[in-house]
Design a protein around this motif. Structure first.
Motif, PDB file in Angstrom:
ATOM      1  N   ARG A 241       0.850  -1.193   0.000  1.00  0.00           N
ATOM      2  CA  ARG A 241       0.000   0.000   0.000  1.00  0.00           C
ATOM      3  C   ARG A 241       0.888   1.246   0.000  1.00  0.00           C
ATOM      4  N   GLN A 242       0.519   2.202  -0.812  1.00  0.00           N
ATOM      5  CA  GLN A 242       1.203   3.485  -0.878  1.00  0.00           C
ATOM      6  C   GLN A 242       0.215   4.591  -0.529  1.00  0.00           C
ATOM      7  N   ILE A 243       0.702   5.551   0.291  1.00  0.00           N
ATOM      8  CA  ILE A 243      -0.101   6.746   0.595  1.00  0.00           C
ATOM      9  C   ILE A 243       0.761   7.950   0.275  1.00  0.00           C
ATOM     10  N   ASN A 244       0.452   8.619  -0.810  1.00  0.00           N
ATOM     11  CA  ASN A 244       1.222   9.779  -1.254  1.00  0.00           C
ATOM     12  C   ASN A 244       2.711   9.425  -1.310  1.00  0.00           C
ATOM     13  N   ASP A 245       3.569  10.084  -0.524  1.00  0.00           N
ATOM     14  CA  ASP A 245       5.011   9.815  -0.602  1.00  0.00           C
ATOM     15  C   ASP A 245       5.449   8.626   0.240  1.00  0.00           C
ATOM     16  N   TRP A 246       4.562   8.075   1.042  1.00  0.00           N
ATOM     17  CA  TRP A 246       4.905   6.885   1.820  1.00  0.00           C
ATOM     18  C   TRP A 246       4.675   5.675   0.921  1.00  0.00           C
ATOM     19  N   VAL A 247       5.761   5.045   0.473  1.00  0.00           N
ATOM     20  CA  VAL A 247       5.652   4.067  -0.614  1.00  0.00           C
ATOM     21  C   VAL A 247       5.879   2.619  -0.197  1.00  0.00           C
ATOM     22  N   ASN A 248       6.529   2.377   0.912  1.00  0.00           N
ATOM     23  CA  ASN A 248       6.911   0.999   1.238  1.00  0.00           C
ATOM     24  C   ASN A 248       6.039   0.417   2.353  1.00  0.00           C
ATOM     25  N   GLY A 249       4.738   0.536   2.197  1.00  0.00           N
ATOM     26  CA  GLY A 249       3.815   0.039   3.216  1.00  0.00           C
ATOM     27  C   GLY A 249       3.229  -1.314   2.878  1.00  0.00           C
ATOM     28  N   PHE A 250       2.729  -1.975   3.899  1.00  0.00           N
ATOM     29  CA  PHE A 250       1.999  -3.236   3.740  1.00  0.00           C
ATOM     30  C   PHE A 250       0.701  -3.107   4.513  1.00  0.00           C
TER      31      PHE A 250
END
Length: 440
Positions: A241-250
């Protein structure tokens, strides 16, 4: 993104922007904001109209330190010093952390800001006493009160009731910033959403990931009982999952099964690994649960359907972003009131006042090691001469040694440096003082 249902649409017709740390998020206007702790990088708490409460807390802390003894230091009290402070009015209390008086200290600052009280708390190592005291003073001076709906435009951190602008040079030395915030939906009180941020771990491993933890949980449940009811948990989404500039999420969006003593509830989570050393891309843990009562999930029936829960989750989380900033911290050396002589600043920190500074310890130099340092510059290392080797003597070289130190302000601006014939005398000594009345 799932469309909002007819009963959700009115709730999102009016929204408000909430500033937390260096970030903002959009939530329904009726949402209640519940702040957790804030360490930016020290613990900071603001008490609206609470100056008397803070004054009482300061005296209680002093009394506790006075009443306890350090068993390894001839049973002296744990209290080390009480230092008065004028800008803003307050005091800094230093004591040993525990009766063994080994390793760490307790250093708390208690301040008055208008009619409000401020407490800055820390637990530094004993070697970090001077730099921590200087940081507490810096935080107290920079902190300003903030209305809930104020979204600052300069770099810094929003906390409950206040805003802490950055020091100059922050981009070169990212701070350790930890804070948490929660949201309660007025229309659906069983729905709780929370956000926690902290520095990204440079030693991140696979076992730290949400993906690995979910897989491990399932393995443990199967090992415990192949028919464990929680193995019937249903996942709506499970993946990156990505939220705007936060790209390395799960992300994992699930609903637990109905049980005899626990209602079925939604349990949504995203974990972002972040980027080590980048305070705009921290580790972030975002969660939402339904069916919450008395802080227990499944204690009541979930008020949202599956589709509604996902819609609320997506609607709010998709708005999380870095707070835009346009202004920069003031750079003028003459801006603001002069700091008092005796002000301390550790090597590596930003100089808080243009003037002449000397090391707060013997420097081994004839002039006491004094230097003229401008506000905004980095506080330097102390340079001291060391005994030359035979070869260096033959070459006429004088070796020097660079060490970190704590600097003390001895003259303002560009005035001539005062003569220093005895550094120890110039530095003075700190004795316990009477507790000032912060209401003055």
């Amino acid at each position: 993104m799932i469309a909002l249902s007819p009963r959700l649409q009115p709730m999102f017709e009016k929204t408000k922007t909430v500033c937390f740390g260096r970030f903002i998020v959009e939530v329904p206007a009726s949402t209640t904001v519940a702040w957790g702790g804030a360490d930016i990088p020290l613990g900071v708490n603001v008490y609206p109209k609470g100056i008397e409460e803070v004054t009482a807390s300061a005296q209680k802390f002093i009394n506790e330190l006075k009443s306890e003894k350090a068993i390894y230091l001839n049973d002296i009290p744990l209290l080390i010093s009480v230092e008065d402070f004028s800008e803003p009015l307050g005091q800094i209390v230093t004591g040993y952390d525990g009766f063994e008086a080994i390793g760490t200290l307790k250093i708390n600052g208690y301040f008055k800001l208008n009619d409000d009280g401020i407490i800055v708390d820390s637990r530094p190592l004993q070697d970090d006493r001077e730099s921590t005291t200087a940081l507490i003073k810096s935080i107290a001076r920079r902190l300003r009160l903030r209305a809930e709906n104020e979204i600052p435009t300069e770099p810094g951190n929003c906390i409950e009731h206040a805003f802490l602008p950055d020091e100059l040079g922050l981009q070169k030395e990212p701070p350790a910033e930890l804070l948490s915030i929660g949201f309660r939906l007025k229309e659906f009180p069983d729905v709780h959403l929370s956000i926690q941020i902290r520095p990204s771990n440079p030693h991140y491993s696979e076992s730290d990931s949400l993906e690995w933890q979910l897989e491990r949980l399932e393995k443990d449940l199967k090992a415990e009982n192949p028919n464990h009811p929680m193995l019937k948990t249903f996942y709506f989404r499970r993946g990156p999952r990505q939220i705007n500039d936060w790209v390395n999420g799960f992300e994992g969006l699930s609903r637990s099964p109905e049980q005899s003593t626990v209602h079925s509830f939604h349990d949504f989570a995203i974990a972002f690994r972040g980027v080590a050393g980048d305070y705009l891309k921290p580790f972030a843990d975002i969660r939402m649960q339904t069916g919450v009562a008395a802080n227990a999930m499944g204690a009541t029936k979930a008020s949202l359907t599956d589709e509604e829960a996902i819609a609320v989750w997506d609607k709010i989380t998709s708005t999380i972003r870095v707070r835009p900033t346009s202004a920069t911290p003031v750079k003028s050396a003459d801006a603001g009131p002069r700091l008092p002589l005796g002000e301390l600043a550790a090597t590596g920190r930003t100089c808080p006042q243009t003037g002449w500074w000397i090391p707060d310890e013997e420097s081994g130099t004839k002039d006491g090691g004094r230097q003229h340092i401008k506000k905004g510059e980095r506080m330097p290392h102390m340079v001291s001469q060391t005994a030359p080797s035979l070869w260096q003597k033959l070459k006429g070289e004088q070796p020097t040694h660079h060490t970190a130190t704590v600097w003390k302000l001895v003259a303002h601006g560009d005035a001539p440096a005062p003569a220093v014939t005895n550094v120890a005398a110039a530095n003075g000594s700190t004795n316990e003082q009477a507790s000032p009345d912060l209401k003055g």
